[in-house]
Design a protein around this motif. Sequence first.
Motif, mmCIF file in Angstrom:
data_model
loop_
_atom_site.group_PDB
_atom_site.id
_atom_site.type_symbol
_atom_site.label_atom_id
_atom_site.label_comp_id
_atom_site.label_asym_id
_atom_site.label_seq_id
_atom_site.Cartn_x
_atom_site.Cartn_y
_atom_site.Cartn_z
ATOM 1 N N GLY A 485 -6.830 0.798 -6.095
ATOM 2 C CA GLY A 485 -5.749 1.779 -6.126
ATOM 3 C C GLY A 485 -6.095 3.101 -5.482
ATOM 4 N N ILE A 486 -7.158 3.138 -4.699
ATOM 5 C CA ILE A 486 -7.485 4.402 -4.032
ATOM 6 C C ILE A 486 -6.432 4.704 -2.962
ATOM 7 C CG2 ILE A 486 -9.955 4.164 -4.463
ATOM 8 C CD1 ILE A 486 -10.283 3.349 -1.516
ATOM 9 N N SER A 487 -6.480 5.900 -2.425
ATOM 10 C CA SER A 487 -5.432 6.357 -1.516
ATOM 11 C C SER A 487 -5.427 5.586 -0.203
ATOM 12 C CB SER A 487 -5.620 7.844 -1.213
ATOM 13 O OG SER A 487 -6.771 8.048 -0.411
ATOM 14 N N ASP A 488 -4.265 5.596 0.447
ATOM 15 C CA ASP A 488 -4.142 4.974 1.768
ATOM 16 C C ASP A 488 -5.105 5.620 2.761
ATOM 17 O OD1 ASP A 488 -2.175 3.348 0.783
ATOM 18 O OD2 ASP A 488 -0.512 4.468 1.697
ATOM 19 N N GLU A 489 -5.268 6.939 2.642
ATOM 20 C CA GLU A 489 -6.161 7.644 3.562
ATOM 21 C C GLU A 489 -7.602 7.166 3.387
ATOM 22 O OE1 GLU A 489 -2.466 9.879 3.327
ATOM 23 O OE2 GLU A 489 -3.769 9.013 1.799
ATOM 24 N N ALA A 490 -8.024 6.973 2.134
ATOM 25 C CA ALA A 490 -9.386 6.496 1.888
ATOM 26 C C ALA A 490 -9.566 5.069 2.402
ATOM 27 C CB ALA A 490 -9.698 6.568 0.397
ATOM 28 N N LYS A 491 -8.563 4.232 2.196
ATOM 29 C CA LYS A 491 -8.641 2.857 2.704
ATOM 30 C C LYS A 491 -8.690 2.843 4.229
ATOM 31 C CE LYS A 491 -6.325 0.616 -1.201
ATOM 32 N NZ LYS A 491 -5.107 -0.077 -1.686
ATOM 33 N N SER A 492 -7.888 3.686 4.858
ATOM 34 C CA SER A 492 -7.892 3.752 6.322
ATOM 35 C C SER A 492 -9.258 4.197 6.837
ATOM 36 C CB SER A 492 -6.804 4.717 6.802
ATOM 37 O OG SER A 492 -5.526 4.266 6.413
ATOM 38 N N LYS A 493 -9.882 5.098 6.119
ATOM 39 C CA LYS A 493 -11.218 5.556 6.483
ATOM 40 C C LYS A 493 -12.212 4.394 6.426
ATOM 41 C CE LYS A 493 -14.791 8.681 4.600
ATOM 42 N NZ LYS A 493 -15.035 9.655 3.504
ATOM 43 N N ILE A 494 -12.151 3.610 5.370
ATOM 44 C CA ILE A 494 -13.061 2.470 5.226
ATOM 45 C C ILE A 494 -12.824 1.450 6.330
ATOM 46 C CG2 ILE A 494 -13.683 0.529 3.737
ATOM 47 C CD1 ILE A 494 -12.916 2.330 1.346
ATOM 48 N N LYS A 508 -2.267 -6.824 2.390
ATOM 49 C CA LYS A 508 -1.227 -6.619 1.377
ATOM 50 C C LYS A 508 -1.201 -5.164 0.932
ATOM 51 C CE LYS A 508 -1.734 -11.371 -0.308
ATOM 52 N NZ LYS A 508 -2.134 -12.236 -1.447
ATOM 53 N N ASN A 509 -1.290 -4.285 1.880
ATOM 54 C CA ASN A 509 -1.291 -2.850 1.623
ATOM 55 C C ASN A 509 -0.074 -2.209 2.269
ATOM 56 O OD1 ASN A 509 -3.583 -1.429 0.138
ATOM 57 N ND2 ASN A 509 -4.752 -2.943 1.311
ATOM 58 N N SER A 510 -0.030 -0.895 2.229
ATOM 59 C CA SER A 510 1.107 -0.143 2.752
ATOM 60 C C SER A 510 1.152 -0.181 4.274
ATOM 61 C CB SER A 510 1.020 1.313 2.295
ATOM 62 O OG SER A 510 -0.064 1.949 2.956
ATOM 63 N N ILE A 511 2.271 0.299 4.832
ATOM 64 C CA ILE A 511 2.418 0.391 6.288
ATOM 65 C C ILE A 511 1.291 1.221 6.893
ATOM 66 C CG2 ILE A 511 3.825 1.439 8.105
ATOM 67 C CD1 ILE A 511 6.294 0.528 6.661
ATOM 68 N N LYS A 512 0.911 2.286 6.220
ATOM 69 C CA LYS A 512 -0.129 3.175 6.747
ATOM 70 C C LYS A 512 -1.463 2.451 6.853
ATOM 71 C CE LYS A 512 -0.092 7.448 5.436
ATOM 72 N NZ LYS A 512 -0.231 8.690 4.623
ATOM 73 N N VAL A 513 -1.807 1.668 5.833
ATOM 74 C CA VAL A 513 -3.081 0.941 5.853
ATOM 75 C C VAL A 513 -3.035 -0.177 6.889
ATOM 76 C CG1 VAL A 513 -4.679 -0.459 4.487
ATOM 77 C CG2 VAL A 513 -3.558 1.526 3.450
ATOM 78 N N ARG A 514 -1.903 -0.859 6.976
ATOM 79 C CA ARG A 514 -1.754 -1.918 7.981
ATOM 80 C C ARG A 514 -1.840 -1.335 9.401
ATOM 81 N NH1 ARG A 514 0.595 -6.851 6.506
ATOM 82 N NH2 ARG A 514 2.066 -6.839 8.256
ATOM 83 N N GLN A 515 -1.347 -0.130 9.561
ATOM 84 C CA GLN A 515 -1.477 0.540 10.862
ATOM 85 C C GLN A 515 -2.952 0.769 11.191
ATOM 86 O OE1 GLN A 515 -0.199 4.870 11.877
ATOM 87 N NE2 GLN A 515 1.596 3.616 12.297
ATOM 88 N N ALA A 516 -3.719 1.144 10.184
ATOM 89 C CA ALA A 516 -5.159 1.336 10.384
ATOM 90 C C ALA A 516 -5.839 0.026 10.754
ATOM 91 C CB ALA A 516 -5.785 1.912 9.119
ATOM 92 N N ILE A 517 -5.383 -1.084 10.154
ATOM 93 C CA ILE A 517 -5.934 -2.400 10.518
ATOM 94 C C ILE A 517 -5.661 -2.692 11.989
ATOM 95 C CG2 ILE A 517 -5.741 -4.888 10.138
ATOM 96 C CD1 ILE A 517 -5.062 -4.274 7.200
ATOM 97 N N ALA A 518 -4.421 -2.474 12.416
ATOM 98 C CA ALA A 518 -4.054 -2.736 13.814
ATOM 99 C C ALA A 518 -4.929 -1.937 14.770
ATOM 100 C CB ALA A 518 -2.585 -2.400 14.031
ATOM 101 N N GLN A 519 -5.216 -0.703 14.417
ATOM 102 C CA GLN A 519 -5.952 0.179 15.321
ATOM 103 C C GLN A 519 -7.457 -0.059 15.291
ATOM 104 O OE1 GLN A 519 -4.376 3.863 13.758
ATOM 105 N NE2 GLN A 519 -2.803 3.999 15.349
ATOM 106 N N SER A 520 -7.976 -0.589 14.180
ATOM 107 C CA SER A 520 -9.425 -0.758 14.040
ATOM 108 C C SER A 520 -9.916 -2.174 14.329
ATOM 109 C CB SER A 520 -9.873 -0.344 12.628
ATOM 110 O OG SER A 520 -9.621 1.026 12.405
ATOM 111 N N VAL A 521 -9.095 -3.165 14.017
ATOM 112 C CA VAL A 521 -9.510 -4.555 14.230
ATOM 113 C C VAL A 521 -9.084 -4.968 15.637
ATOM 114 C CG1 VAL A 521 -9.372 -6.931 13.407
ATOM 115 C CG2 VAL A 521 -9.310 -5.043 11.765
#
Length: 667
Positions: A485-494, A508-521
Amino acid sequence: MIVIQRAMKRILFLFLILFSLVVKAQQTDFVDFKKVDAVVFFNQIRIDSTLYDSYEARFDILKKTDSIYLDAVHMKFKNIALNGKKIKYKNDGKKLIIYKKFKPSEDNKLQFLFFASPKKAMYFVGWEDEARNQIWTQGQGKNTSHWLPSIDDMNDKIEFDLTFAAPKGYEVISNGNLVLENESSDYVLWKYDMEKPMSSYLAALVVGKYAKKVEISKSGIPLEMYYYPEDLLKVEPTYRYSKEMFDFLEEEIGFAYPWQNYKQVPVHDFLYAGMENTSCTIFSDAFMIDEIAFVDKNYVNVNAHELAHQWFGDLVTETSGTHHWLQEGFATYYALLAERHVFGDDYYYFKLYEYAQELAAQDRLGTSTEVMNAKASSLTFYKKGAIVLHMLHEKVGDIAFKTAVKSYLEKYAFQNVETDNFIDEVAQASDQDLSAFVAKWLQDKTFYYEEVEASLQRQSAFIAEYLMVDCEAANAKCDYYLTSGISDEAKSKIISQVPGKITSEVFKNSIKVRQAIAQSVVEIPSELKKDYESLLEDQSYVTIETALYNLWTNFPKERSVYLDKTKRIIGMPNKNVRLLWLALSLVTPDYAVDEKKAHLTELIRYTSPAYNYEIRMQAFSFLESLEIRNEVIVNHYKQAAQHHNWRLKKFAKAFFEKHKESLKITN
């Protein structure tokens, strides 16, 4: 000989003293321009060369002087009269100088006709190419004098009542209240009235085809939100929270909005994100967005920033660049406070943290400057200025800070200010000596990052958690963090630190976290292929663009599938998805073979002046990467190299510099 040398030294010394006095003397010491009434005529393309515009200025003489002037760049004049009589004058191409042995007096009247064909500050967009027809101004600093005789010195505040004769079928928008709209056989006369004085650089004009939405603030101020008629569905997401932020800032600042109304007008190929002209913000139409684009790039921050300037910059104006942070730092800070009201505390503290990261990076590069340095970077004026206010707010407390801001605005309303004027109010309200604070935060080029970080951690558990979560070193909790349950920002950082730890569960996370997946993977494991493909369905144009490219790259056999899935998506106002799609379709040999010519034609069309400079630059870039260049493209580059937008001009000139040896036209 010695006597003569001494005499010469005394004469030279006296000359230097007198020269120093002349240099320091400002025209504002001798004359106070009170009001300007001007009528400006337009035809379809430019200020009409057959008509002179009319001008009347009222002013007081404060001290004896033998001349006064108006800044007027490359203008022509006739029928010049002072208090109804002909007067001696000089037009040197930069100023209109009026000669007379002036004595202290009030309500003098200077009248004349003038003609201007401005090369700067007033832009005629579309009249000679495919772009939408508009005229708009951008006079920040000292450029209004290119289209309207005025005072470049922002220390002289004037009440401007401007009238425009413009072609039928166009809206004309300017500062103040519209008090007359009168149609003749040839044109429509639009008269605007300002009730209070302002700096000349804040005079504004937009001519174009618009519709508008009007809301009324809690305090009764009309909020006029303009848009292109075809953009009706973009009005709500573009202007979202406008009234809410207006009402918040009036209450938070503690000083009523100082102008009659507030307008916001989008224009084509604006020079910046926005400009806070008094009562009339002009902004880039690249911020006119739909519901999905709101997630990626919205107008909220620019909206709040330009609105805050109506107090900080327009109501009280810096005396010089040394005090520029009083405008940009305050507007940045109060915009964040407005966004905090809308999006919450976590948003506010994370933005400050991001600002601190940028400033720390600037510090490491050795390019930091003092906040009170006229040559400081925008990063320093805007974001360091905002952090300084945050630190000061924390130091003196909420009551003292708000009391000081209110007193500062009340005392210096419609005047010019320096840093000491504000600091003195804070010192008095808080009963604190702030000299050490000023020396450290405003007069020292060092950015004290550790102290800012400590402040943010004290005030925000969100920031403390974000800083605690770090997976650059081996951390057994990282797998857990990504589904916790940590923040989207912290998950995006990881995700940016350890993209290899992404599993199906992480999707299975928010749009913001999924955006981070798209940009990092970037390299997509086959076991995550299906999960990654689901990103193409997200309500984020940035996610779709990034996912499309990565999927196309990773899975060549299914390129046609991905292109089919995204072929109807345009994307943000800069057409990010569509431009990428066109480029990929052209280099996918077996895809839409019969349509390749049409796809190429469309991509080339986006380099034309009909489109926003961001679209054009991206289309040019794709064509260059595909090594496609023909006469149409080169001609569009030539047009771009003469464009008023400095980013596009620089881009186009770099192209010609790169190919100056042998520019080959190939189909």
